[in-house]
Design an enzyme around this catalytic site. Structure first.
Site, PDB file in Angstrom:
ATOM      1  N   ASP A  97       0.699  -1.135   0.068  1.00 15.50           N
ATOM      2  CA  ASP A  97      -0.065  -0.011  -0.156  1.00 15.50           C
ATOM      3  C   ASP A  97       0.897   1.353  -0.053  1.00 15.50           C
ATOM      4  O   ASP A  97       2.008   1.088   0.439  1.00 15.50           O
ATOM      5  CB  ASP A  97      -0.971   0.043   1.264  1.00 15.50           C
ATOM      6  CG  ASP A  97      -1.995  -1.175   1.145  1.00 15.50           C
ATOM      7  OD1 ASP A  97      -2.299  -1.656   0.110  1.00 15.50           O
ATOM      8  OD2 ASP A  97      -2.706  -1.547   1.994  1.00 15.50           O
ATOM      9  N   ASP A  99       0.431   4.101   1.721  1.00 16.87           N
ATOM     10  CA  ASP A  99       0.800   4.837   2.993  1.00 16.87           C
ATOM     11  C   ASP A  99       1.835   4.562   3.699  1.00 16.87           C
ATOM     12  O   ASP A  99       2.890   3.710   3.347  1.00 16.87           O
ATOM     13  CB  ASP A  99      -0.298   4.877   3.796  1.00 16.87           C
ATOM     14  CG  ASP A  99      -0.768   3.339   4.140  1.00 16.87           C
ATOM     15  OD1 ASP A  99       0.068   2.522   3.894  1.00 16.87           O
ATOM     16  OD2 ASP A  99      -1.987   3.034   4.614  1.00 16.87           O
ATOM     17  N   GLU A 101       2.360   2.804   6.389  1.00 22.74           N
ATOM     18  CA  GLU A 101       2.297   1.373   6.850  1.00 22.74           C
ATOM     19  C   GLU A 101       2.745   0.560   5.660  1.00 22.74           C
ATOM     20  O   GLU A 101       3.696  -0.140   5.811  1.00 22.74           O
ATOM     21  CB  GLU A 101       1.148   0.992   7.300  1.00 22.74           C
ATOM     22  CG  GLU A 101       1.080  -0.363   7.766  1.00 22.74           C
ATOM     23  CD  GLU A 101       1.428  -0.141   9.389  1.00 22.74           C
ATOM     24  OE1 GLU A 101       1.721  -1.205   9.930  1.00 22.74           O
ATOM     25  OE2 GLU A 101       1.310   0.711  10.072  1.00 22.74           O
ATOM     26  N   HIS A 371      -4.046  11.112  -1.160  1.00 24.92           N
ATOM     27  CA  HIS A 371      -4.109  10.666  -2.330  1.00 24.92           C
ATOM     28  C   HIS A 371      -5.205  10.972  -2.997  1.00 24.92           C
ATOM     29  O   HIS A 371      -5.443  12.061  -4.003  1.00 24.92           O
ATOM     30  CB  HIS A 371      -3.769   8.896  -2.534  1.00 24.92           C
ATOM     31  CG  HIS A 371      -2.415   8.784  -1.609  1.00 24.92           C
ATOM     32  ND1 HIS A 371      -1.315   9.230  -1.799  1.00 24.92           N
ATOM     33  CD2 HIS A 371      -2.547   7.996  -0.362  1.00 24.92           C
ATOM     34  CE1 HIS A 371      -0.250   8.652  -0.964  1.00 24.92           C
ATOM     35  NE2 HIS A 371      -1.148   7.722  -0.274  1.00 24.92           N
TER      36      HIS A 371
END
Length: 909
Positions: A97, A99, A101, A371
């Site tokens: 992903d 982000d 994380e 985003h």
């Protein structure tokens, strides 16, 4: 790329399957299944590491706050498989992903898999899983963003430092098993503060008068509320402060007597239109969903919790149905705007579409995670009807919500007019001014597709969408009726999961990826429970919050916690040095404002444990949070020990009034009452009041079992009181009957033993694995073997063989408009309107049940919505426990992160 073999690594198997469909045979798409390594618990560190600088936190606080990372034992096989696949790959794509994380997962994969220098490494990012988006991501790769990794690692270390420094203080001062957290403690404080407001709230009665008016000569009547009487404003709900007291001292508070007298007087006079004002009405559509607004709206409209919402959204994203679901941006891409406008025109007509494309701007400064808003995936949107065969249950409902919100965001404003009319009535020397408002929607616009929900407020004002007749100033109207109405001020509503997420977002606490986990964590840790959809703090939460507020106020301060989020954003942008920031947080920055976490903990020895665990109830009664749960304490007579009583778990803090506390203390006088001696065993039998209700038990003397090892000692027989029994009056005979259960009735023709037992859901018969409900608790002691055989001879039914007459009739429910009755069911008596069922509480009697109580109970039950599916919860629990297994073998990360060379994307060692 023909002829080459490329390895693409994502987080989840579902995501891997979806992406795999869009890539050719040259690509192998595999999942890491989340994080592959983390900072282990200190107890799980290797023996040689425990003795070093990592032994206390798993982080070297003296060595630049370097974390010690370990591969999770459950992930070792996964890592080995990925390494094997990497050996045969020409290129590695890290497609986690986009982000923080996800960036951290990509970096950990790079650090653990250690691809050779000849293997190019690319960071591949996308916000939706469609064929076009995946192909575009392959052509526009980048390096691993070490600043994002730094920010995520800083967050992880901050959480470790706060938890491991503050939690032991809670263990010493309150009780073992409690925990503190950088964000969880702040969220818990919000819930506790709201409950404190409710506990301090003073209920104030007030009355008003509703008038019914109609044009003279005939016409449909409308209602208006009394706003002034004899020139003085009439107190409304909004005129009372948060504590329930009147804040508008010039307002007249009507009593039942004065309101009735006014209604009788004003009913005699005609009404004159003294003011009439019409204004144009315009309403804009809500912005597309962010993570926070999606959780709030799903909670309001679908009754889905934050964790359930995110789990469902994750599955929709991984299936390629929606864009990435962790974002605080409300912006839509040009292709999404075009898709929404096209679909709105096709479904609702071109006149329903906004003249110009609507572009929404995010209010958040957290640009690194901003985003695109959550929307249907692709350059053209699939309608919910088109996906009805692919999506089911919550997934289809949530997609429908996202689709409607996105399409509506590009539709035209709703338009209409709002009219406010003041009516003056003069009669019998009294003058009343009534007001009515009505909004007429002349052009629905986006409302044809979607209308945003709203959270409950303290004062539900009269609906303003009523239709008013044509009137003009000076016109006289007929007074059809005057009705006095009584009200009571309402305390501030408790938080729901949705409104708590909103409160956290408004204060800048947490980020999109943390809201659901924070709200779920405070419930899992036992600090917050639920009453319907409302979040209710436990007494543990009160004690923990008070200790932290009074001794570690900085770390539960809302503004300080929000500033920490801003600091993490600065680290993510490369504007702040990670080790320096952590050093200032832990050791202090040389100012009085922030002396540092370590210094604050060093001063914790002076905390008065008894004081922080106490909550005054009133009249000398104090609630204390003890090792075995909350209890009340009241000073005894001079020279005597204090009087104590357990507090049942089902009593919410704001329900524990002085009167309730007195009742519990009075009942406690019967607690521990010796009923007598069992003639067969010679053991003393006592009646007690426990956290789960009153019960009887036998006392096994120490000398009776002194020669037996602890594992061989018999457990005392214990039995809960029947609903018809009272702790203060239960007798030895009653107790012996209860302790005799289960009662063996005999055996059937096949030799199977039949017993009568009292269980969690009421009395029943048991024969092997076959059970049958009994109609009453008394049957436990009276039913015969022949009667039991006859019951087993009947076909097994989920309900009763024949409908029994209701135990009591309570009138008609105003919501369902169906009769309310009390019936005797499998789990005991219950209230029902034929659709909604509510089991009677332990202290309920048929005589005490009224129509008002029944209506309130049914309304509370409806508000809860359907019960969660037990299978899903069990599965989640299993996954959660599996994911927290300790690590044994560790790999130390002492590398300096670098952006890497172009084309490699690797963090170099």
């Amino acid at each position: 790329m023909a002829g080459k073999r490329h390895l693409v690594i994502v987080e989840s198997p579902a995501k891997a399957r979806t992406i795999g469909r869009y890539l050719g045979d040259d690509f192998v798409v595999e999942a890491s299944v989340g994080h592959i390594r983390d900072i282990p618990e200190p107890r799980d560190l290797p023996a040689e590491v425990k003795k070093g600088p990592y032994g206390r936190f798993g982080v070297d606080v003296e060595g630049g706050f370097t974390p010690y990372y370990a591969v999770d034992p459950d992930k070792k096989k996964r890592v080995a498989d990925l390494k094997r696949l990497l050996k045969d790959a020409d290129t590695l794509y890290l497609a986690t992903d986009e982000d923080r994380e996800g960036e951290a997962i990509a970096w950990h994969l790079l650090e653990t898999l250690k691809p050779s220098k000849s293997t190019p490494v690319h960071r591949m990012v996308f916000h939706e899983i469609t064929q076009d988006a995946i192909r575009a991501a392959l052509e526009n790769t980048r390096d691993v963003d070490v600043h994002l990794v730094d920010a995520q690692e800083t967050r992880r270390i901050l959480d470790r430092l706060v938890g491991y420094e503050l939690s032991p203080v809670l263990w010493r001062k309150i009780r073992q098993g409690l925990s503190a957290g950088r964000v969880q403690s702040v969220a818990t404080r919000l819930v506790v503060e709201r409950e404190r407001e409710r506990m301090a709230f003073v209920v104030s009665p007030y009355w008003d008068v509703m008038g019914a008016f109609a044009p003279q000569g005939g016409g449909e009547a409308f209602t208006a509320k009394l706003r002034q009487v004899d020139g003085s404003p009439v107190a409304q709900g909004s005129d009372f402060a948060d504590d329930g007291t009147l804040r508008r001292t010039t307002a007249t508070v009507l009593t039942q007597e004065t309101a009735t007298a006014l209604a009788d007087a004003l009913r005699e006079g005609p009404a004159t239109v003294t003011s009439l004002e019409s204004k144009p009405y315009t309403r804009r559509p809500a912005a597309p969903f962010t993570t926070s607004s999606l959780q709030q709206e799903a909670g309001r409209k679908l009754r889905m919790g934050a964790r359930e919402t995110m789990r469902t959204a994750q599955s929709l994203y991984e299936g390629g149905y929606i864009t990435y679901m962790r974002t605080d941006s409300v912006a839509l891409s040009s292709e999404a705007i075009s898709a929404a406008r096209t679909q709105a025109a096709e479904l609702y007509g071109r006149d329903m579409v906004a003249e110009k494309p609507r572009r929404y701007a995010s209010k958040s400064a957290n640009a690194q995670e901003a985003h695109e808003a959550i929307r249907p995936a692709g350059s053209t949107f699939r309608t919910p009807a088109e996906l009805a065969s692919q999506l089911h249950g919550d997934a289809l409902k949530l997609y429908d919500l996202i689709w409607k919100r996105t399409v509506a965001s590009q539709m035209a404003d709703a338009k209409g007019s709002t009219t406010t009319v003041d009516l003056t009535v003069e009669a019998q020397g009294r003058t009343g001014v009534f007001r009515a408002s009505g909004t007429i929607i002349t052009f629905r616009g986006f409302l044809a597709a979607y209308e945003e929900g709203r959270d409950a407020s303290r004062y539900d004002e009269e609906s303003d969408d009523k239709r008013l007749p044509q009137m003009h100033e000076g016109e006289q109207l007929d007074v059809r009726d005057m009705t006095p109405e009584g009200h009571e001020t309402a305390p501030p509503p408790r938080y729901t999961e949705a409104s708590l997420v909103r409160a956290l977002e408004e204060r800048g606490i947490g980020r999109p990826s943390t809201y659901a986990s924070t709200v779920s964590l405070i419930q899992d840790r036992g600090y917050v429970g639920k009453k319907g959809t409302a979040l209710v703090p436990t007494w543990d939460a009160f004690a923990v919050t008070r200790l932290l507020e009074e001794n570690f106020g900085t770390y539960v301060d809302y503004e300080f916690t929000a500033r920490m989020e801003d600091d993490l954003d600065r680290i993510a942008r490369g504007e702040l040095d990670r080790p320096s920031y952590l050093g200032a947080f832990y050791r202090g920055d040389g100012t009085d404002e922030h002396a540092g976490l370590r210094s604050a903990v060093d001063g914790a020895g002076e905390i008065d444990a008894r004081e922080v665990s106490s909550v005054p109830i009133g009249e000398g009664i104090v609630l204390r949070v003890g090792r075995y749960g909350p209890y009340l304490e009241q000073p005894g007579p001079e020279g005597a020990d204090p009087i104590r009583a357990n507090v049942p778990l089902d009593i919410a803090p704001d329900e524990l009034t002085v009167e309730t506390a007195r009742e519990l203390l009075e009942r406690q006088k019967s607690d521990g009452r010796v009923l007598g001696t069992d003639p067969e065993s010679g053991r003393e039998i006592v009646a007690k009041d426990g956290r789960y209700g009153p019960y009887v038990t036998e006392v096994i003397a120490e000398e009776e079992v002194a020669d037996l090892p602890k594992t061989k000692r018999p457990k005392p027989r214990t039995a809960s009181l029947l609903r018809s029994m009272d702790l203060a009056t239960v007798t030895l005979d009653d107790a012996l009957k209860l302790l005799s259960l289960p009662r063996v009735l005999g055996t059937d023709e096949d030799g199977a033993e039949i017993t009568a037992q009292n269980g969690r859901y009421g009395p029943y018969l048991k024969k092997g694995t076959d059970s049958r409900s009994l109609e009453s608790e008394e049957q436990l002691f009276t039913i015969t073997l022949d009667e039991a055989k006859a019951l087993y001879a009947q076909p097994k039914q989920r309900g009763r063989a024949a409908a029994k007459p209701p135990l009591k009739e309570l009138g008609v429910d105003p919501t369902s408009e169906k009769p309310i009755v009390v019936k005797d069911g499998r789990f005991g008596p219950y209230i029902t309107d034929g659709t909604t069922n509510v089991t009677l509480r332990r202290d309920d009697t048929l005589e005490s049940l009224t129509h008002e109580i029944a209506v309130e109970r049914l309304a509370e039950k409806r508000a809860k919505g359907p019960a969660p599916k037990r299978g899903r919860a069990a599965s989640t629990s299993s996954r959660a426990s599996k994911g927290t297994k300790s690590t044994t073998k560790s790999t130390k990360s002492t590398t300096k992160r670098a952006s890497g060379t172009k084309g490699s994307g690797a963090a170099t060692t």
